[in-house]
Design a protein around this motif. Structure first.
Motif, PDB file in Angstrom:
ATOM      1  N   GLY A  88      69.245  55.185 -66.182  1.00  0.00           N
ATOM      2  CA  GLY A  88      68.413  54.946 -64.873  1.00  0.00           C
ATOM      3  C   GLY A  88      67.508  53.663 -65.163  1.00  0.00           C
ATOM      4  O   GLY A  88      67.122  52.836 -64.176  1.00  0.00           O
ATOM      5  N   ARG A  89      67.161  53.439 -66.435  1.00  0.00           N
ATOM      6  CA  ARG A  89      66.178  52.404 -66.749  1.00  0.00           C
ATOM      7  C   ARG A  89      66.814  50.951 -67.378  1.00  0.00           C
ATOM      8  O   ARG A  89      66.186  49.993 -67.622  1.00  0.00           O
ATOM      9  N   LEU A  90      68.142  51.192 -67.299  1.00  0.00           N
ATOM     10  CA  LEU A  90      68.813  49.780 -67.616  1.00  0.00           C
ATOM     11  C   LEU A  90      69.035  48.854 -66.631  1.00  0.00           C
ATOM     12  O   LEU A  90      68.916  49.132 -65.619  1.00  0.00           O
ATOM     13  N   THR A  91      68.971  47.566 -66.966  1.00  0.00           N
ATOM     14  CA  THR A  91      69.177  46.558 -66.078  1.00  0.00           C
ATOM     15  C   THR A  91      70.528  45.846 -66.198  1.00  0.00           C
ATOM     16  O   THR A  91      70.870  45.573 -67.432  1.00  0.00           O
ATOM     17  N   ILE A  92      70.956  45.579 -65.438  1.00  0.00           N
ATOM     18  CA  ILE A  92      72.485  44.992 -65.277  1.00  0.00           C
ATOM     19  C   ILE A  92      72.345  43.549 -66.090  1.00  0.00           C
ATOM     20  O   ILE A  92      71.375  42.913 -65.901  1.00  0.00           O
ATOM     21  N   GLY A  93      73.239  43.454 -67.031  1.00  0.00           N
ATOM     22  CA  GLY A  93      73.130  42.333 -67.722  1.00  0.00           C
ATOM     23  C   GLY A  93      72.431  42.136 -69.064  1.00  0.00           C
ATOM     24  O   GLY A  93      72.323  41.157 -69.923  1.00  0.00           O
ATOM     25  N   ALA A  94      71.503  43.213 -68.987  1.00  0.00           N
ATOM     26  CA  ALA A  94      70.432  43.226 -70.366  1.00  0.00           C
ATOM     27  C   ALA A  94      71.363  43.792 -71.453  1.00  0.00           C
ATOM     28  O   ALA A  94      71.898  44.616 -71.089  1.00  0.00           O
ATOM     29  N   PRO A  95      70.852  43.294 -72.482  1.00  0.00           N
ATOM     30  CA  PRO A  95      71.651  43.985 -73.923  1.00  0.00           C
ATOM     31  C   PRO A  95      71.181  45.210 -74.186  1.00  0.00           C
ATOM     32  O   PRO A  95      70.180  45.721 -73.737  1.00  0.00           O
ATOM     33  N   VAL A  96      72.285  46.196 -74.656  1.00  0.00           N
ATOM     34  CA  VAL A  96      71.874  47.464 -75.285  1.00  0.00           C
ATOM     35  C   VAL A  96      72.327  47.692 -76.627  1.00  0.00           C
ATOM     36  O   VAL A  96      73.274  46.799 -76.816  1.00  0.00           O
ATOM     37  N   GLU A  97      71.923  48.635 -77.169  1.00  0.00           N
ATOM     38  CA  GLU A  97      72.682  49.118 -78.458  1.00  0.00           C
ATOM     39  C   GLU A  97      73.352  50.366 -78.430  1.00  0.00           C
ATOM     40  O   GLU A  97      72.671  51.442 -77.541  1.00  0.00           O
ATOM     41  N   LEU A  98      74.525  50.342 -78.703  1.00  0.00           N
ATOM     42  CA  LEU A  98      75.193  51.775 -78.692  1.00  0.00           C
ATOM     43  C   LEU A  98      75.562  52.044 -80.172  1.00  0.00           C
ATOM     44  O   LEU A  98      75.601  51.324 -80.989  1.00  0.00           O
ATOM     45  N   ALA A  99      75.805  53.446 -80.213  1.00  0.00           N
ATOM     46  CA  ALA A  99      76.336  54.041 -81.669  1.00  0.00           C
ATOM     47  C   ALA A  99      77.489  54.897 -81.302  1.00  0.00           C
ATOM     48  O   ALA A  99      77.666  55.300 -80.051  1.00  0.00           O
ATOM     49  N   ILE A 100      78.303  54.976 -82.249  1.00  0.00           N
ATOM     50  CA  ILE A 100      79.470  55.925 -82.102  1.00  0.00           C
ATOM     51  C   ILE A 100      79.824  56.476 -83.444  1.00  0.00           C
ATOM     52  O   ILE A 100      79.744  55.785 -84.553  1.00  0.00           O
ATOM     53  N   ARG A 101      80.055  57.576 -83.484  1.00  0.00           N
ATOM     54  CA  ARG A 101      80.188  58.339 -84.810  1.00  0.00           C
ATOM     55  C   ARG A 101      81.932  57.921 -85.432  1.00  0.00           C
ATOM     56  O   ARG A 101      82.608  57.635 -84.527  1.00  0.00           O
ATOM     57  N   PRO A 102      81.771  57.722 -86.709  1.00  0.00           N
ATOM     58  CA  PRO A 102      83.203  57.189 -87.126  1.00  0.00           C
ATOM     59  C   PRO A 102      84.299  58.312 -87.133  1.00  0.00           C
ATOM     60  O   PRO A 102      85.274  57.529 -86.687  1.00  0.00           O
ATOM     61  N   GLU A 103      84.167  59.517 -86.706  1.00  0.00           N
ATOM     62  CA  GLU A 103      85.222  60.220 -86.638  1.00  0.00           C
ATOM     63  C   GLU A 103      85.634  60.232 -85.015  1.00  0.00           C
ATOM     64  O   GLU A 103      86.825  60.914 -84.752  1.00  0.00           O
ATOM     65  N   ARG A 104      84.900  59.484 -84.182  1.00  0.00           N
ATOM     66  CA  ARG A 104      85.408  59.408 -82.930  1.00  0.00           C
ATOM     67  C   ARG A 104      86.318  58.262 -82.537  1.00  0.00           C
ATOM     68  O   ARG A 104      86.655  58.069 -81.520  1.00  0.00           O
ATOM     69  N   ILE A 105      86.362  57.400 -83.438  1.00  0.00           N
ATOM     70  CA  ILE A 105      87.188  56.003 -83.581  1.00  0.00           C
ATOM     71  C   ILE A 105      88.146  56.229 -83.906  1.00  0.00           C
ATOM     72  O   ILE A 105      88.592  56.725 -85.174  1.00  0.00           O
ATOM     73  N   GLY A 106      89.521  56.207 -83.068  1.00  0.00           N
ATOM     74  CA  GLY A 106      90.851  56.291 -83.488  1.00  0.00           C
ATOM     75  C   GLY A 106      91.579  54.975 -83.974  1.00  0.00           C
ATOM     76  O   GLY A 106      91.012  53.783 -83.564  1.00  0.00           O
TER      77      GLY A 106
END
Length: 93
Positions: free
Chosen positions: A3-21
């Motif tokens: 809810g705090r995100l602004t459309i078009g604003a950059p964000v940082e995401l993470a994903i665990r290596p075992e979830r990447i196919g």
């Protein structure tokens, strides 16, 4: 909190290596936004798992962890498809 995100604003995401196919690179990836093309830049055998270092077209590197035996034969320099399930991402900060 999304809810705090602004459309078009950059964000940082993470994903665990075992979830990447990891799979073969092909035309079907152009139609699926959750599959990105990548190039294998490193392989590390960890016994029951294989750590795959891949570079995306923009130069960003990701690590994927796949269970051995790998679903496809892998080699450094090989084009692959990286499946990134949308529900696997974690919003940082």
């Amino acid at each position: 909190d999304a809810g705090r995100l602004t459309i078009g604003a950059p964000v940082e995401l993470a994903i665990r290596p075992e979830r990447i196919g990891v799979g073969p690179h092909g035309e079907e990836h152009a139609r699926d936004a959750s599959i990105l093309p990548g190039t294998v830049v490193g392989l590390t055998y960890l016994g029951a798992q294989l750590e795959v270092a891949a570079e995306l077209p923009g130069g960003q590197r990701v690590l994927a962890s796949v269970v051995e035996p790998s679903p496809i034969p892998l080699a450094v320099g090989q084009a692959i498809g990286l499946a990134l399930p949308p529900d696997a991402f974690i919003l940082l900060g």
